[in-house]
Scaffold this motif. Structure first.
Motif, PDB file in Angstrom:
ATOM      1  N   UNK A   1      18.210  56.358  14.028  1.00  0.00           N
ATOM      2  CA  UNK A   1      18.646  57.602  14.819  1.00  0.00           C
ATOM      3  C   UNK A   1      18.649  57.148  16.423  1.00  0.00           C
ATOM      4  N   UNK A   2      17.908  56.166  16.783  1.00  0.00           N
ATOM      5  CA  UNK A   2      17.963  55.669  18.303  1.00  0.00           C
ATOM      6  C   UNK A   2      19.285  55.074  18.479  1.00  0.00           C
ATOM      7  N   UNK A   3      20.009  54.390  17.493  1.00  0.00           N
ATOM      8  CA  UNK A   3      21.347  53.880  17.812  1.00  0.00           C
ATOM      9  C   UNK A   3      22.295  54.989  17.870  1.00  0.00           C
ATOM     10  N   UNK A   4      22.162  56.185  17.008  1.00  0.00           N
ATOM     11  CA  UNK A   4      22.910  57.265  17.147  1.00  0.00           C
ATOM     12  C   UNK A   4      22.734  58.045  18.284  1.00  0.00           C
ATOM     13  N   UNK A   5      21.522  58.208  18.798  1.00  0.00           N
ATOM     14  CA  UNK A   5      21.365  58.882  20.202  1.00  0.00           C
ATOM     15  C   UNK A   5      22.115  57.899  21.277  1.00  0.00           C
ATOM     16  N   UNK A   6      22.143  56.597  21.186  1.00  0.00           N
ATOM     17  CA  UNK A   6      22.713  55.838  22.146  1.00  0.00           C
ATOM     18  C   UNK A   6      24.060  55.972  22.146  1.00  0.00           C
ATOM     19  N   UNK A   7      24.490  56.132  21.103  1.00  0.00           N
ATOM     20  CA  UNK A   7      26.155  56.485  20.825  1.00  0.00           C
ATOM     21  C   UNK A   7      26.428  57.579  21.493  1.00  0.00           C
ATOM     22  N   UNK A   8      25.654  58.750  21.341  1.00  0.00           N
ATOM     23  CA  UNK A   8      25.973  60.080  22.211  1.00  0.00           C
ATOM     24  C   UNK A   8      25.884  59.716  23.642  1.00  0.00           C
ATOM     25  N   UNK A   9      24.987  59.030  24.159  1.00  0.00           N
ATOM     26  CA  UNK A   9      24.885  58.762  25.505  1.00  0.00           C
ATOM     27  C   UNK A   9      25.803  58.127  26.187  1.00  0.00           C
ATOM     28  N   UNK A  10      26.521  56.942  25.278  1.00  0.00           N
ATOM     29  CA  UNK A  10      27.870  55.981  25.780  1.00  0.00           C
ATOM     30  C   UNK A  10      28.928  57.279  25.740  1.00  0.00           C
ATOM     31  N   UNK A  11      29.083  58.222  24.864  1.00  0.00           N
ATOM     32  CA  UNK A  11      29.929  59.115  24.901  1.00  0.00           C
ATOM     33  C   UNK A  11      30.107  59.631  26.279  1.00  0.00           C
ATOM     34  N   UNK A  12      28.899  60.266  26.556  1.00  0.00           N
ATOM     35  CA  UNK A  12      29.130  60.961  28.022  1.00  0.00           C
ATOM     36  C   UNK A  12      29.325  60.212  29.204  1.00  0.00           C
ATOM     37  N   UNK A  13      29.106  58.932  28.939  1.00  0.00           N
ATOM     38  CA  UNK A  13      29.510  57.833  30.049  1.00  0.00           C
ATOM     39  C   UNK A  13      30.872  57.311  29.828  1.00  0.00           C
ATOM     40  N   UNK A  14      31.462  57.534  28.881  1.00  0.00           N
ATOM     41  CA  UNK A  14      32.847  57.183  28.283  1.00  0.00           C
ATOM     42  C   UNK A  14      33.067  55.630  28.259  1.00  0.00           C
ATOM     43  N   UNK A  15      31.945  55.127  27.581  1.00  0.00           N
ATOM     44  CA  UNK A  15      31.916  53.913  27.174  1.00  0.00           C
ATOM     45  C   UNK A  15      32.478  53.620  25.842  1.00  0.00           C
ATOM     46  N   UNK A  16      33.652  53.421  25.626  1.00  0.00           N
ATOM     47  CA  UNK A  16      34.384  53.429  24.123  1.00  0.00           C
ATOM     48  C   UNK A  16      33.677  52.298  23.244  1.00  0.00           C
ATOM     49  N   UNK A  17      33.657  51.183  24.067  1.00  0.00           N
ATOM     50  CA  UNK A  17      33.109  50.038  22.975  1.00  0.00           C
ATOM     51  C   UNK A  17      31.587  50.361  22.895  1.00  0.00           C
ATOM     52  N   UNK A  18      30.848  50.863  23.730  1.00  0.00           N
ATOM     53  CA  UNK A  18      29.389  51.153  23.545  1.00  0.00           C
ATOM     54  C   UNK A  18      29.162  52.273  22.620  1.00  0.00           C
ATOM     55  N   UNK A  19      30.077  53.055  22.495  1.00  0.00           N
ATOM     56  CA  UNK A  19      30.177  54.174  21.501  1.00  0.00           C
ATOM     57  C   UNK A  19      30.272  53.496  20.021  1.00  0.00           C
ATOM     58  N   UNK A  20      31.550  52.678  19.814  1.00  0.00           N
ATOM     59  CA  UNK A  20      31.791  52.399  18.652  1.00  0.00           C
ATOM     60  C   UNK A  20      30.705  51.486  18.189  1.00  0.00           C
ATOM     61  N   UNK A  21      30.263  50.607  18.998  1.00  0.00           N
ATOM     62  CA  UNK A  21      29.010  49.669  18.499  1.00  0.00           C
ATOM     63  C   UNK A  21      27.832  50.270  18.093  1.00  0.00           C
ATOM     64  N   UNK A  22      27.481  51.577  18.851  1.00  0.00           N
ATOM     65  CA  UNK A  22      26.068  52.162  18.641  1.00  0.00           C
ATOM     66  C   UNK A  22      26.321  52.861  17.280  1.00  0.00           C
ATOM     67  N   UNK A  23      27.444  53.555  17.119  1.00  0.00           N
ATOM     68  CA  UNK A  23      27.561  54.468  15.880  1.00  0.00           C
ATOM     69  C   UNK A  23      27.680  53.589  14.733  1.00  0.00           C
TER      70      UNK A  23
END
Length: 850
Positions: A243-265
């Protein structure tokens, strides 16, 4: 629809006692029979019983590949290799899925890791060759890779969890501050949470749980860059916590970091592929980035894991709808392409299968209606009525509303009688306020009761109003700040009426803000509206609380709600009271029954003073008409009758209202007119084949040939206005009148015949006709309505005289004068504000010309 579900259990998952019949064996049997849906259901159950069962993860991944859902196979296959890192079979299946998904860099990383683990070099050489061929442009299908096969339980090893830390060494000694931090987070004391944790983390920098909570607090404070850093550190310290990486993905969504989103989820799902909320978050992110196949696959998995997760149902339907509408090459994802057929058909089938409670049907029906799948919604609701003896009281109302959209009048009389009685007698909500407008026989008092029931559901948001920071001080000589809140700043009926008004606001006296909660459709109206406002603020990505705070920070003096109880409204923002004065206008034809709305803007026709007792808002009256028109609208070249699908001769009755407004009683009158006027046709708007089929059937029941009905589809506004000029007489509906459609007809010189009803929605066309100077087109009842229509169709000279008066009115009538309307509305705003500055409560304001 990002889901922020949080798990605070840092311990290992305790498997449930196994069932007497092993669901893994059942899944294997179903898989071999080719029943993939059943097989996947059994595999999931096997994993719920024993979450670290490697073969169940592997076989579920293989089933997803076989079903053409290769992207969603990857987390299960990766987790299988985490559990059994030396399994060549598991690694091959993972490689197969990566190659077919176009994830070649990840495939290379897998081969490198396999090399370090000492897997057979000759096998790895084959794998490298396959990846090199794909990198050179070859289609994976040309490589003839063998599809991964099933694994049986013959030599199944004992379950073993991945050797990844899920708690930090500091946690036991920090349990009390940990529990306090959770309490602060849940109570919304986010700044205190962050401050306290920063102090503790200075002394205990290896406390992963603290970094996690700090990251969540920073997200709530909209400080996303800092949140990402905290969550990234937490994931490094606690690499076994999905769930920590899940929440990291959500934060990356809000930053517009597409690669960070993909990697985290993807990392979160690899750690826990049974977490439906993570699949939903990944689906929502993919949908927002236009990766529709990816969104479809992720949402499908979320729904299968948790059928009542409403956000996933929304993502699944939206992605499927767009997948079916777009060519595959428009999607940036490249999954394994099996023949899945219609994505929407598949999605609806999956959602239907998951309905185990009537509440699920009630939640699903509006999502289906939003994409025009009314028949599917009707099927689900009717099945639920028959299947569940105890069902939510709103089920019948939702069913009838979906039927109305298709002019499906089966069981009309008996269902209407039951529903009307429930609305009048029940103290709890049995129908939405918008649907209530469409029910014949309901009185203004009934609609007020329904509106109050709906308003009560926002009490939780009213209670949170104190969380907003105070507004900035207003300078005595500053302009009055007017904010318009809407999801319709695009190609929409509300925008067609108001664009000219927004452009004409007096910028020396008023500063005009738009708060838009709709996606940018890229159309010309959106571009025009962006230029019409002093400030155009997109609040779509903001939470209700954050959007309300933005409105308050902007110092809005009067906030105008343009939605009311209509689709995609954000009433929660209004319930938070971001503005000292809040007004509802235009979008919803009636009152909201809400204590956080001060005024309803109306005119003396739609809301006569004797009906004021049926409104909780103070009525602020405009002098001429409550709805504006846009004097700058664009009109295309008028088509010929043949081009519009009309016969060369004959009288043209027309109604371009949305089909849900048509009732059997009104349709009876229309058919009687067709039988009384030789060669006349009835020209109707139909948004689907089902509408046309149902109305043709209803016409045949009334002995009217189907050829007498002519159907028109939706067209761009300029073309729609142009074709309207071909009609001879516009026939209105009851109990919901034509609103924008009546305005359009009058603008194009087409007389509108209406019947005056009791409720706001039933009096709109009468308001417009009074403003245009044609009160004789307002009938008193349906008998009078039918008689006037027959006379106008039979006496061309009388109709011609009315059309001439309508043409002449363009230069004089209040209806056509956008500038006059704007000045009257601004004067009303000023009167509302003056009462407020004098310390007076909201009160009815009489109609006065500016």
């Amino acid at each position: 629809m990002i889901n922020y579900s949080i798990s605070w259990n840092s311990g290992s998952v305790q498997p449930a006692a196994p069932k007497p019949l092993d669901p893994l064996q059942e899944g294997i049997q179903a898989h071999r029979r080719g029943d993939l849906d059943q097989a996947m259901g059994h595999y999931v159950q096997a994993l719920r019983n024993r979450p670290t069962r490697a073969i169940a993860h592997y076989n579920l991944g293989v089933a997803l590949i076989d079903a053409g859902l290769g992207l969603t196979s990857l987390p299960f296959l990766i987790h299988a290799t985490l559990l059994r890192p030396d399994s060549l079979i598991f690694r091959y299946a993972r490689l197969f899925a990566l190659i077919h998904a176009g994830r070649l860099e990840q495939a290379r990383q897998l081969i490198d890791d396999s090399t370090q683990r000492g897997l057979p070099p000759e096998t790895l050489d084959y794998w490298r060759n396959w990846v090199a061929n794909c990198a050179a442009g070859r289609n994976p299908a040309e490589l003839n890779l063998a599809s991964p096969g099933l694994a049986d339980t013959t030599n199944e090893l004992p379950d073993q969890a991945p050797d990844l830390p899920t708690t930090s060494a500091a946690q036991p000694g920090l349990q009390q501050p940990f529990e306090q931090a959770i309490e602060d987070y849940q109570a919304g004391r986010l700044q205190k949470l962050v401050d306290d944790l920063e102090t503790l983390l200075t002394d205990f920098p290896e406390w992963g749980e603290g970094h996690h909570l700090r990251g969540l607090g920073l997200m709530g404070l909209q400080r996303f860059e800092q949140a990402v850093a905290s969550l990234q550190r937490a994931s490094e310290l606690l690499p076994g916590r999905a769930e920590i990486r899940d929440h990291l993905g959500v934060a990356c969504v809000r930053l517009g970091d597409d690669e960070g989103v993909r990697r985290a989820f993807e990392q979160a799902l690899s750690l826990n592929p049974l977490r439906a909320e993570t699949w939903n978050n990944a689906a929502d992110s993919a949908l927002s980035r236009g990766r529709f196949d990816e969104a479809f696959q992720y949402a499908l998995q979320a729904v299968r894991l948790k059928p009542d997760l409403r956000e996933s149902s929304y993502c699944l339907l939206q992605a499927a709808y767009r997948l079916d509408a777009l060519a595959p090459e428009n999607d940036s994802a490249e999954p394994i392409q099996a023949d899945r057929g219609s994505a929407l058909t598949s999605a609806i089938k999956t959602l239907k299968t998951g309905i185990e409670r009537p509440e699920q049907a009630l939640a699903l029906a509006p999502l289906l209606a939003q994409i025009g799948q009314y028949q599917a919604a009707i099927d689900i609701l009717e099945q639920s009525l028959a299947r569940f003896a105890q069902h939510p009281p709103m089920l019948l109302g939702e069913l009838m509303m979906n039927q109305r959209h298709l002019c499906d009048w089966r069981h009309w009389s008996e269902r209407l009688s039951v529903l009307s009685g429930q609305v009048k007698m029940n103290q709890e909500a049995v129908i939405s306020p918008f649907s209530a407008l469409t029910i014949p026989g309901l009185k203004p008092g009934d609609l007020l009761r329904v509106a109050r029931q709906q308003a009560a559901s926002y009490g939780i948001w009213m209670d949170r109003a104190s969380e907003l920071r105070p507004a900035p001080l207003k300078s005595p000589d500053s302009r009055l700040r007017i904010g318009y809140l809407s999801a319709d700043f695009q190609e929409h009926a509300t925008a067609y009426l108001t664009a000219g008004l927004f452009e004409r606001h007096d910028r020396e006296r008023f500063e005009i803000f738009a708060y838009s909660s709709d996606p940018d459709d890229g159309g010309p109206m959106r571009q025009r509206l962006r230029q019409a406002f002093d400030h155009f603020i997109d609040i779509r990505s903001l939470s209700h609380l954050a959007a309300a705070q933005r409105i308050r920070d902007d110092g809005i003096d009067i906030l105008i709600d343009l939605k009311g109880y209509t689709r995609n409204a954000r009433i929660e923002i209004l319930a938070l009271r971001p503005s000292p004065l809040q007004v509802t206008w235009l979008g919803f034809p009636g009152g909201l029954g809400a204590p956080f709305i001060d005024y309803l803007i109306a005119d003396p026709v739609v809301a006569p003073s004797e009906q004021a007792i049926h409104y909780d808002e103070a009525i602020a009256y405009l002098p001429d008409v409550y709805a504006p028109v846009d004097a700058n609208r664009q009109i295309a070249v008028t088509p010929t009758r043949a081009e519009a699908g009309l016969p060369a001769t004959g009288f043209v009755f027309c109604c371009f209202n949305d089909p849900y407004k048509i009732t059997p009683e009104v349709f009876d009158r229309w058919c009687a007119l067709l039988k009384a006027v030789p060669h006349a046709v009835l020209w109707l708007y139909a948004k689907s084949d089902e509408v046309m089929d149902n109305l043709r059937r209803e016409a045949a029941i009334r002995d009217v040939a189907s050829a007498r009905l002519i159907f028109a589809r939706k067209k761009p506004q300029p073309e729609h206005l142009a074709r309207l000029a071909l009609a001879d007489l516009f026939l209105d509906t009851q109990p919901v009148n034509a609103h924008t459609t009546a305005s359009d007809a009058l603008w194009m010189g087409v007389p509108v015949l209406t019947c005056l009803g009791e409720t706001f929605a039933a009096r709109v066309a009468a308001s417009l006709l009074n403003a245009v100077g044609l009160p004789e087109l307002i009938a008193t009842d349906l008998d009078d309505y039918q008689a006037r229509a027959l006379r106008l169709a039979s006496q061309p000279q009388e109709l011609a005289a009315i059309k001439q008066r309508l043409a002449d009115a363009h230069g004089s009538a209040a209806f056509f004068d956008t500038t006059r309307f704007t000045r009257n509305l601004e004067a009303l705003y000023q009167r509302i504000w003056d009462r407020h500055t004098q310390g007076l409560p909201p009160a009815p304001l009489a109609p006065i010309q500016a």
